[in-house]
Design a protein around this motif. Structure first.
Motif, mmCIF file in Angstrom:
data_model
loop_
_atom_site.group_PDB
_atom_site.id
_atom_site.type_symbol
_atom_site.label_atom_id
_atom_site.label_comp_id
_atom_site.label_asym_id
_atom_site.label_seq_id
_atom_site.Cartn_x
_atom_site.Cartn_y
_atom_site.Cartn_z
ATOM 1 N N ALA A 204 -25.415 75.253 22.173
ATOM 2 C CA ALA A 204 -26.823 75.482 21.861
ATOM 3 C C ALA A 204 -26.997 76.334 20.606
ATOM 4 O O ALA A 204 -28.020 76.234 19.917
ATOM 5 N N PHE A 205 -26.011 77.156 20.289
ATOM 6 C CA PHE A 205 -26.104 78.036 19.122
ATOM 7 C C PHE A 205 -25.382 77.483 17.898
ATOM 8 O O PHE A 205 -25.358 78.142 16.853
ATOM 9 N N GLY A 206 -24.764 76.310 17.999
ATOM 10 C CA GLY A 206 -24.104 75.704 16.852
ATOM 11 C C GLY A 206 -22.660 76.145 16.673
ATOM 12 O O GLY A 206 -22.090 76.859 17.514
ATOM 13 N N ASN A 207 -22.068 75.725 15.547
ATOM 14 C CA ASN A 207 -20.652 75.994 15.277
ATOM 15 C C ASN A 207 -20.395 77.279 14.499
ATOM 16 O O ASN A 207 -19.339 77.890 14.632
ATOM 17 N N GLN A 208 -21.334 77.674 13.656
ATOM 18 C CA GLN A 208 -21.022 78.685 12.655
ATOM 19 C C GLN A 208 -20.709 80.056 13.244
ATOM 20 O O GLN A 208 -19.829 80.760 12.747
ATOM 21 N N PHE A 209 -21.393 80.448 14.299
ATOM 22 C CA PHE A 209 -21.090 81.758 14.868
ATOM 23 C C PHE A 209 -19.714 81.767 15.518
ATOM 24 O O PHE A 209 -19.029 82.795 15.550
#
Length: 223
Positions: free
Chosen positions: A93-98
């Motif tokens: 839900a928060f994506g890949n970058q973190f």
């Protein structure tokens, strides 16, 4: 004018960082965030997941060496992110970058460990981070977040999985100062302080330098 590491003169083992000649610079703007309760809960979840990824990376590398004498690189772990997203919808839900940001911080910790080891020192092995020692989410690329509508009445910082967080006039002025000098927003860190306040640090590249006029006055001397 302060020089970058790239152009600073080396004096022994130190860098002389004054009298630089860079035409463009890297700069950071630290701004306060005032999320509502819903956004604050999402940010807390983001930071908790970042810490979980960091600790999992430490454990992964430790066990890979202990059990099979296999060295795991940062890019090996990057390649496992799609599988992680499939197993953990809360992470997806928060994506890949973190996730990449937390892996990179663990990689830096191992890099520092082996560098000190090579210098003959006795460094401590990278440690697992408790909540009080790891309260930051890292974005090393301009993906998964964005600065929106800085020139309007409702400027905001958008973070994937969190939504839009309103920005104060003071924060917008800091950001616009670097953007007005040609800066490109490239990195983002979001941190929760011990007091519970939220702040963000936006890193800019290619900010045009603004040297002061030449004069014969001494502004400051640092040995």
């Amino acid at each position: 004018m302060i020089a970058s590491d790239r152009k600073a003169k080396r004096v022994g083992t130190a860098l002389l960082i004054v009298d630089g000649t860079d035409e463009v610079l890297n700069r950071k703007a630290v701004i306060a965030l005032l999320p509502g309760r819903v956004r604050a809960r999402s940010l807390s979840k983001l930071v908790a997941l970042s810490r979980e990824v960091y600790n999992a990376t430490i454990e992964h590398r430790r066990d890979a060496w202990r059990l099979a004498q296999v060295t795991v690189s940062r890019f090996d772990e990057f390649n496992e992110i799609p599988g992680l997203r499939g197993l953990r919808p809360d992470v997806a839900a928060f994506g890949n970058q973190f996730v990449r940001g937390s892996i990179s911080r663990a990689d830096e910790a191992f890099g520092a460990f082996f560098r000190r080891l090579g210098d003959g020192e006795t460094p401590g092995y990278p440690r697992f981070k408790p909540e009080r020692r790891f309260r930051t989410a890292f974005y090393d690329e301009p993906a998964g977040w964005a600065l929106r509508r800085l020139g309007s009445d409702d400027p905001a910082l958008y973070v994937q999985g969190v939504g839009e967080i309103a920005l104060s006039i003071r924060s917008v002025r800091q950001l616009q100062r670097f953007i007005g000098r040609g800066g490109e927003a490239r990195t983002l860190t979001i941190t929760k302080s011990r007091s519970g306040a939220w702040r963000a640090c936006v890193g800019f590249r290619n900010v045009a330098s603004s040297p002061l006029p030449v004069n014969d006055q001494v502004g400051g001397v640092d040995r």
